[in-house]
Design a protein around this motif. Structure first.
Motif, short mmCIF file in Angstrom:
data_model
loop_
_atom_site.label_atom_id
_atom_site.label_comp_id
_atom_site.label_asym_id
_atom_site.label_seq_id
_atom_site.Cartn_x
_atom_site.Cartn_y
_atom_site.Cartn_z
N ARG A 233 -13.37 30.71 30.81
CA ARG A 233 -14.25 29.84 30.35
C ARG A 233 -15.13 30.57 31.58
O ARG A 233 -14.85 30.66 32.34
N ARG A 236 -16.22 28.10 34.91
CA ARG A 236 -15.11 28.10 36.40
C ARG A 236 -14.95 29.96 36.37
O ARG A 236 -14.42 29.89 37.61
N ARG A 240 -15.30 31.87 40.08
CA ARG A 240 -14.66 32.80 40.88
C ARG A 240 -14.39 34.38 41.17
O ARG A 240 -14.35 34.79 41.82
#
Length: 273
Positions: A233, A236, A240
């Motif tokens: 994704r 997302r 990270r």
């Protein structure tokens, strides 16, 4: 380096050459090569993955993420000697760490199970390693590389994150978030891996540079996933990755601060003054 086969004297007999495995018309190697493939429900893609793997590799380590579609059975049918290990944790980072621990080869190659990587390129990675590199990093944006599977937004994000790593850590990468890499097993003694998800690739790239290891980029072409949908994704996982970069940068600053104020250095400064 002794890994490259050179003509042996006739009085040595065949025993010297027998220690080497030919991997191309001009190169043979002694170090065994392990290929790590993290997979979860990739049974339909594995035939394409295994089809391109060279027959001279030492072992294939399939890290199974609790697949329910017959991934393990397909792998064993395609590569009877495949070493199957059960993944600890749930993310790609967990899978790769599990796979690295199971490898017995001197060289470790990371390959995705979605059919996007061409196993024929492994020879280029191994050639770079036996020629002196510690870490052979695949790049879709190096001269000769390419990708069929990146949107404009993902390319922009990858460029921004790659630029940040280059500036913050003194790297010279042209690609950052790519999972097709190879390295000598001894590199694992110099970099600790402690993240669970897709950001594992960025963490490896950063810690390789911080450890002072010699990196050589390998032009690589990324193809489209053949079957199924990716667990990646962009937003997302991009966040990270950014968190990893910031954390590693913070750790680097803290280490420098500790070194600057270490009791040993302070005592040395006192003696000099």
């Amino acid at each position: 380096m002794s890994s490259v086969l050179r003509p042996a004297a006739t009085n040595h007999g065949p025993s010297t050459a027998d220690r080497y495995r030919p991997i191309s018309t001009h190169l043979a190697i002694a170090p065994p090569v392990s290929v790590v493939i993290p997979a979860m429900n990739e049974a339909e893609n594995l035939p394409y993955v295994f089809k391109t793997l060279p027959d001279w590799i030492h072992e294939v380590v399939l890290v199974d993420g609790n697949s329910t579609d017959g991934t393990v059975e397909v792998a064993r049918e395609l590569w009877p000697k495949v070493k199957v290990v059960e993944q600890r944790g749930k993310g790609k980072g967990d899978a790769l760490i599990t796979g690295f621990e199971a490898c017995t080869g001197d060289i470790i190659v990371m390959v995705d199970a979605d059919g996007s990587a061409d196993g024929n390129e492994i020879v280029s990675y191994v050639s770079a390693l036996v020629s002196g590199a510690d870490f052979a990093k695949g790049s879709r944006f190096a001269n000769g590389g390419g990708t069929d599977d990146m949107t404009f937004i993902r390319k922009l994000g990858n460029w921004a994150l790659c630029t940040a790593v280059n500036r913050k850590f003194g790297a010279r990468y042209t690609d950052l978030c790519y999972g097709y890499n190879a390295f000598w097993r001894h590199c694992l003694d110099k970099i600790s891996l402690d993240c669970t998800g897709f950001e594992i690739e960025t963490l490896i790239n950063i810690r390789v540079v911080k450890a002072g290891l010699k990196v050589q980029e390998i032009p690589s072409h990324e193809y489209l996933r053949i079957h199924g949908t990716s667990n990646l994704r962009a937003v997302r996982d991009g966040i990270r990755v950014l968190k990893v970069i910031l954390k590693e940068r913070s750790n680097r600053k803290e280490l420098r601060r500790q070194e600057h104020h270490s009791p040993l250095l302070d005592s040395v400064r006192g003696e000099v003054s």
